[in-house]
Design a protein around this motif. Structure first.
Motif, PDB file in Angstrom:
ATOM      1  N   TRP A  59      17.517  19.666 -52.434  1.00 58.84           N
ATOM      2  CA  TRP A  59      17.551  18.362 -51.773  1.00 58.84           C
ATOM      3  C   TRP A  59      17.615  17.244 -52.805  1.00 58.84           C
ATOM      4  O   TRP A  59      18.382  16.298 -52.678  1.00 58.84           O
ATOM      5  N   SER A  63      20.669  14.408 -53.676  1.00 54.61           N
ATOM      6  CA  SER A  63      20.298  13.028 -53.346  1.00 54.61           C
ATOM      7  C   SER A  63      20.061  12.155 -54.572  1.00 54.61           C
ATOM      8  O   SER A  63      19.738  10.990 -54.429  1.00 54.61           O
ATOM      9  N   THR A  64      20.212  12.680 -55.780  1.00 50.96           N
ATOM     10  CA  THR A  64      20.063  11.822 -56.961  1.00 50.96           C
ATOM     11  C   THR A  64      21.374  11.757 -57.737  1.00 50.96           C
ATOM     12  O   THR A  64      22.244  12.602 -57.584  1.00 50.96           O
ATOM     13  N   ALA A  76      24.658  13.044 -56.095  1.00 51.81           N
ATOM     14  CA  ALA A  76      24.795  12.142 -54.946  1.00 51.81           C
ATOM     15  C   ALA A  76      26.034  11.258 -55.075  1.00 51.81           C
ATOM     16  O   ALA A  76      26.769  11.071 -54.110  1.00 51.81           O
ATOM     17  N   GLN A  77      26.277  10.750 -56.300  1.00 58.55           N
ATOM     18  CA  GLN A  77      27.451   9.890 -56.477  1.00 58.55           C
ATOM     19  C   GLN A  77      28.735  10.676 -56.243  1.00 58.55           C
ATOM     20  O   GLN A  77      29.702  10.154 -55.701  1.00 58.55           O
ATOM     21  N   ILE A  79      29.105  13.336 -54.235  1.00 57.92           N
ATOM     22  CA  ILE A  79      29.258  13.590 -52.801  1.00 57.92           C
ATOM     23  C   ILE A  79      29.797  12.339 -52.120  1.00 57.92           C
ATOM     24  O   ILE A  79      30.745  12.381 -51.338  1.00 57.92           O
ATOM     25  N   ARG A  80      29.196  11.207 -52.474  1.00 61.69           N
ATOM     26  CA  ARG A  80      29.623   9.938 -51.905  1.00 61.69           C
ATOM     27  C   ARG A  80      31.104   9.684 -52.196  1.00 61.69           C
ATOM     28  O   ARG A  80      31.887   9.372 -51.292  1.00 61.69           O
ATOM     29  N   LEU A  83      33.331  12.038 -50.220  1.00 62.46           N
ATOM     30  CA  LEU A  83      33.415  11.684 -48.798  1.00 62.46           C
ATOM     31  C   LEU A  83      34.317  10.471 -48.595  1.00 62.46           C
ATOM     32  O   LEU A  83      35.124  10.437 -47.659  1.00 62.46           O
ATOM     33  N   LEU A 286      32.204  22.850 -44.177  1.00 61.08           N
ATOM     34  CA  LEU A 286      31.821  22.034 -43.014  1.00 61.08           C
ATOM     35  C   LEU A 286      33.042  21.351 -42.409  1.00 61.08           C
ATOM     36  O   LEU A 286      33.224  21.336 -41.189  1.00 61.08           O
ATOM     37  N   ILE A 287      33.882  20.804 -43.286  1.00 66.67           N
ATOM     38  CA  ILE A 287      35.070  20.107 -42.782  1.00 66.67           C
ATOM     39  C   ILE A 287      36.000  21.107 -42.095  1.00 66.67           C
ATOM     40  O   ILE A 287      36.553  20.841 -41.028  1.00 66.67           O
ATOM     41  N   VAL A 290      34.676  21.931 -38.573  1.00 65.29           N
ATOM     42  CA  VAL A 290      34.988  20.903 -37.574  1.00 65.29           C
ATOM     43  C   VAL A 290      36.414  21.097 -37.073  1.00 65.29           C
ATOM     44  O   VAL A 290      36.675  21.081 -35.862  1.00 65.29           O
ATOM     45  N   ILE A 293      36.904  24.279 -34.919  1.00 69.90           N
ATOM     46  CA  ILE A 293      36.389  24.067 -33.560  1.00 69.90           C
ATOM     47  C   ILE A 293      37.369  23.216 -32.760  1.00 69.90           C
ATOM     48  O   ILE A 293      37.722  23.529 -31.620  1.00 69.90           O
ATOM     49  N   ARG A 297      39.503  24.370 -29.416  1.00 72.32           N
ATOM     50  CA  ARG A 297      39.364  23.590 -28.200  1.00 72.32           C
ATOM     51  C   ARG A 297      40.732  23.209 -27.640  1.00 72.32           C
ATOM     52  O   ARG A 297      41.008  23.384 -26.448  1.00 72.32           O
ATOM     53  N   LYS A 300      42.581  26.219 -26.318  1.00 68.89           N
ATOM     54  CA  LYS A 300      42.036  26.659 -25.038  1.00 68.89           C
ATOM     55  C   LYS A 300      42.532  25.770 -23.906  1.00 68.89           C
ATOM     56  O   LYS A 300      42.941  26.231 -22.852  1.00 68.89           O
ATOM     57  N   ARG A 304      45.146  26.831 -20.530  1.00 66.00           N
ATOM     58  CA  ARG A 304      44.762  26.787 -19.131  1.00 66.00           C
ATOM     59  C   ARG A 304      45.863  26.301 -18.222  1.00 66.00           C
ATOM     60  O   ARG A 304      46.708  25.544 -18.643  1.00 66.00           O
TER      61      ARG A 304
ATOM     62  N   LEU B  11      30.043  21.025 -28.157  1.00 62.56           N
ATOM     63  CA  LEU B  11      30.908  20.414 -29.162  1.00 62.56           C
ATOM     64  C   LEU B  11      30.319  19.093 -29.637  1.00 62.56           C
ATOM     65  O   LEU B  11      30.303  18.792 -30.832  1.00 62.56           O
ATOM     66  N   ILE B  14      27.594  19.694 -32.040  1.00 62.16           N
ATOM     67  CA  ILE B  14      28.082  20.085 -33.368  1.00 62.16           C
ATOM     68  C   ILE B  14      28.629  18.876 -34.112  1.00 62.16           C
ATOM     69  O   ILE B  14      28.306  18.632 -35.279  1.00 62.16           O
ATOM     70  N   LEU B  15      29.441  18.089 -33.404  1.00 61.22           N
ATOM     71  CA  LEU B  15      30.026  16.913 -34.045  1.00 61.22           C
ATOM     72  C   LEU B  15      28.939  15.951 -34.517  1.00 61.22           C
ATOM     73  O   LEU B  15      29.002  15.427 -35.625  1.00 61.22           O
ATOM     74  N   VAL B  18      27.283  17.237 -37.656  1.00 58.99           N
ATOM     75  CA  VAL B  18      28.105  17.010 -38.841  1.00 58.99           C
ATOM     76  C   VAL B  18      28.065  15.540 -39.232  1.00 58.99           C
ATOM     77  O   VAL B  18      27.887  15.183 -40.398  1.00 58.99           O
ATOM     78  N   PHE B  22      26.830  13.823 -42.667  1.00 55.59           N
ATOM     79  CA  PHE B  22      27.630  12.875 -43.451  1.00 55.59           C
ATOM     80  C   PHE B  22      26.817  11.634 -43.764  1.00 55.59           C
ATOM     81  O   PHE B  22      26.658  11.236 -44.903  1.00 55.59           O
ATOM     82  N   CYS B  26      25.364   9.965 -47.223  1.00 55.02           N
ATOM     83  CA  CYS B  26      25.629   8.608 -47.701  1.00 55.02           C
ATOM     84  C   CYS B  26      24.337   7.806 -47.756  1.00 55.02           C
ATOM     85  O   CYS B  26      24.037   7.135 -48.727  1.00 55.02           O
ATOM     86  N   ASP B  28      21.397   8.811 -47.978  1.00 54.12           N
ATOM     87  CA  ASP B  28      20.581   9.308 -49.066  1.00 54.12           C
ATOM     88  C   ASP B  28      20.849   8.605 -50.353  1.00 54.12           C
ATOM     89  O   ASP B  28      19.962   8.253 -51.093  1.00 54.12           O
ATOM     90  N   ASP B  29      22.156   8.457 -50.569  1.00 54.33           N
ATOM     91  CA  ASP B  29      22.575   7.840 -51.814  1.00 54.33           C
ATOM     92  C   ASP B  29      21.934   6.466 -51.927  1.00 54.33           C
ATOM     93  O   ASP B  29      21.386   6.109 -52.942  1.00 54.33           O
ATOM     94  N   THR B  32      18.335   6.739 -52.579  1.00 55.61           N
ATOM     95  CA  THR B  32      18.006   7.054 -53.965  1.00 55.61           C
ATOM     96  C   THR B  32      18.213   5.855 -54.854  1.00 55.61           C
ATOM     97  O   THR B  32      17.447   5.653 -55.769  1.00 55.61           O
ATOM     98  N   ASP B  36      15.505   4.914 -56.904  1.00 51.75           N
ATOM     99  CA  ASP B  36      15.749   4.838 -58.334  1.00 51.75           C
ATOM    100  C   ASP B  36      15.287   3.509 -58.887  1.00 51.75           C
ATOM    101  O   ASP B  36      14.537   3.441 -59.832  1.00 51.75           O
TER     102      ASP B  36
END
Lengths: 304, 384
Positions: A59, A63-64, A76-77, A79-80, A83, A286-287, A290, A293, A297, A300, A304, B11, B14-15, B18, B22, B26, B28-29, B32, B36
């Motif tokens: 964790w 987060s640091t 953390a930087q 990940i940011r 994203l 994770l991406i 998503v 899924i 969907r 499906k 139908r 769904l 789940i969304l 996620v 996300f 963010c 968290d940053d 910190t 910090d």
């Protein structure tokens, strides 16, 4: 399912009649096994390398920021940055899908169309570092006033261009796979071309298009070479900069974090590199999840 | 209908999960950064108090410091990167309003950015070359040259190699200079050694697998200058009039910009040979991956193993100075830049040099460096 289709394994076999077929089956089984072993080995390597960090302070690690003390350093930087990059790369999807619709549905089969198609295919094979040089020339230098130079905007736009050919190709393949009878049926009911594309072609092609976009996001998240050229920073602080200034300021991303960790002298940093790889894998997973899924969907709903 | 609703709900969950992940990442940053700066400000006040107690002469009022704003970009040598990173962390802790970025692509890349006026501070693991400073001059950019530490370059082999303990400069020349191109056994160098008139001992007959930094690296440049050129110019006692020597390193070896890749190569062969910065070599020795060879300047001279002491005293013959170049115009116009260099040159800042594995300058050099910065003396103050 098995009941409605022909199952070759239900045939009566003469012993020894199909040697080459059996050999082929053995080979492809080996190929599947090899793929699994390789993926497993990568995963095992990353999990094992990051064991110390992921069991003691995962964790804290996510987060640091990256600092020189290995017991406190995190991603953390990164990940940011990753994203934000993923968010901006999504901007290339409408452009890519639009180009694919044009190429498949509107363009006549002329030599210019073919030239464009060949060019797009070639662009998908261009090494990523070349896109990095393009990004350096266009976004970092020429458009410095807009992007702020070595910024996350420049990096993300570079990656958006990098994945554009992949999006176009996979979307075009998906659109091409939609049976012509769908279109004929829509036209027969009096739909215009736009209505046909909107209500029949695009929905039917959507699962394939989604697959392509997911692959391209994963690709963008994993690229380090273009970001190196565009100028991702090893270490940075944001000071009092507001969000907009941060977007135009120094940045990093997970692959850059991994690269920086592997260059540190002390052996302890190799654990950080492995842990950062694990974070990247989980993020991509994770991406993908998503999108899978979402694809299931849509499939499906169409069924139908 | 039921199932559809259920699926929709699932769904949605789940969304949302996620999305929560996300935003958590963010958010968290931000947390910190706050955390910090929170912990930083305590660290900062501690850091501010300490020098104030020790040295009342070098005071910097706390309120003024924390109000400092601006952004500083530092680039250049990957060798100097860890020092500046540590200093930047400490400086940012005391000045949360300043945005700093530190990068380490290589001394040459940093010089190009510095002389284009892109960055106010450039680091180098060698002095800037004349050719690089010509660009500076063409762009009307002045520079303050500060020497800031010493880094030894270690000659290394595999930890399993018991055949070699010590090499002389002439042996290194016979193994690594351009004249040695194509040698794939240590013993291949013996004929060249004899031809050079070297009295260093015979090298063993074993496969020669060489790993070292690439041409973009300051470590490559320094090693060539300190060892190969010294031999070529006859400084180590060989008669450079009698035969023609080359001044360049052989091109046919495995090079990498990542020092840990070099170490891995060294560990992969029992009879490997190569060179790398002292901080990396020491870590590799402790990890049992490499052996640091003793080096003798002259044939038959004392064999010196690199340690912080022998490097600082210049007994170990392969050491180079680390430099920082500051753009005086930018330091004047941006108080954040000047404050950061002030911190680098303060006693607290200088502790980073040894903390990350490099060696302090001799006291006279240190004082000169501090006065060069304090008086903003431009031009080559050290390397001229």
């Amino acid at each position: 399912m098995r009941g409605d289709v022909f199952d070759p394994s239900s045939l009566q076999k003469q012993p020894g009649a199909d040697r080459s077929g059996q050999a082929f089956f053995g080979l492809i089984s080996l190929a599947v096994l090899a793929a699994f072993v390789m993926v497993g080995a990568v995963f095992w390597d990353v999990v094992q390398g990051s064991w110390d960090i992921s069991t003691s302070r995962m964790w804290g690690f996510v987060s640091t920021s990256f600092v020189s003390n290995p017991d406190e350093a995190g991603v953390a930087q990164g990940i940011r940055g990753s994203l934000i990059i993923a968010g901006i790369v999504i901007l290339s999807f409408p452009i890519g899908i639009g180009a694919a619709v044009y190429l498949e549905e509107y363009a006549t089969d002329s030599w210019t169309t073919r030239l464009i198609q060949v060019t797009v295919r070639n662009l998908a094979g261009v090494p990523s570092i070349v896109y990095g040089l393009l990004g350096l020339a266009v976004f970092v230098q020429t458009l410095k006033g807009l992007t702020g130079g070595d910024s996350v905007i420049s990096g993300a736009l570079t990656l958006a261009i990098l994945v554009l050919p992949i999006v176009i190709i996979t979307s075009a393949e998906a659109i091409r796979a939609v049976p012509g009878s769908y279109r004929d049926g829509a036209y027969g009911l009096g739909a215009t071309q736009w209505e046909t594309i909107r209500t029949q072609v695009l929905p039917a092609a959507m699962p394939g298009i989604l697959t392509g976009t997911v692959l391209s996001i994963a690709r963008a998240l994993g690229e380090a070479a273009p970001l190196l050229v565009v100028g991702a920073a090893g270490y940075y602080t944001t000071g009092n900069n507001d969000f907009l200034e941060q977007m135009r300021g120094a940045f990093t991303a997970l692959p850059m974090n991994i690269a920086t960790f592997t260059k540190e002298p002390a052996a302890i940093w190799r654990g950080h590199a492995a842990a950062a790889s694990l974070v990247l894998l989980v993020l991509v997973f994770l991406i993908n999840l998503v999108a899978i899924i979402g694809r299931a969907r849509i499939a499906k709903r169409l069924g139908r | 209908m039921h199932t559809t609703n259920f699926r929709r709900a699932r769904l949605l969950v789940i969304l949302l999960t996620v999305f929560a992940l996300f935003t958590a990442a963010c958010g968290d940053d931000d947390d910190t950064t706050e955390a910090d700066s929170g912990s930083d400000s305590t660290a900062a006040s501690a850091a501010e108090e300490e020098p104030a107690e020790e040295e009342p002469a070098e005071e910097e009022p706390a309120e003024e410091e924390s109000a400092l704003e601006g952004s500083i970009a530092v680039s250049g040598s990957s060798t100097v990167f860890p020092i500046v990173q540590k200093q930047a962390e400490e400086f940012a802790a005391a000045n949360p309003g300043v945005a700093i970025s530190v990068d380490g692509p290589g001394s040459g890349d940093g010089a190009a950015l510095f002389c284009d006026g892109e960055i106010p501070i450039g680091n180098a693991s060698r002095a800037y070359k004349d050719s690089e400073l010509e660009t500076c001059a063409a762009n009307g950019i002045e520079f303050i040259e500060i020497r800031r530490g010493i880094d030894g370059i270690s000659v290394i082999t595999s930890a399993n190699n018991n055949a070699v303990e010590c090499v002389s400069f002439s042996q290194i020349y016979a193994l690594l200079s351009e004249e040695a191109t194509g040698f794939d056994s240590w013993a291949d160098a013996n004929a060249l050694l004899a031809e050079m008139g070297s009295t260093a001992g015979e090298l063993p007959d074993a496969s020669l697998d060489i790993f070292g930094p690439g041409e973009e690296s300051g470590t490559f440049d320094s090693f060539g200058e300190i060892v190969i050129e010294a031999v070529a110019k006859g400084k180590t006692g060989l008669d450079s009039e009698a035969r023609e020597f080359v001044q360049t390193i052989r091109p046919d070896y495995t090079s990498s910009g990542n020092d840990n890749v070099i170490i891995e190569g060294i560990a992969s062969s029992d009879t490997s040979f190569g060179w790398v910065g002292f901080a990396f070599a020491k870590e590799a020795e402790e990890a049992g991956e490499a052996k640091l060879l003793g080096v003798a300047y002259e044939d038959g001279g004392d064999c010196v193993v690199p340690t912080p002491e022998t490097i600082a005293s210049a007994e170990f013959p392969i050491a180079r100075f680390l430099y920082t170049y500051v753009n005086p115009a930018m330091a004047e116009s941006d108080p954040a830049v000047a404050a950061f260099v002030d911190y680098m040159m303060s006693d607290a800042g200088l502790e980073s040099v040894t903390a990350v594995g490099y060696i302090d300058l001799a006291e006279a050099d240190q004082e000169l460096a501090q006065s060069v910065w304090a008086n903003r003396i431009t031009g080559r103050s050290f390397s001229g």
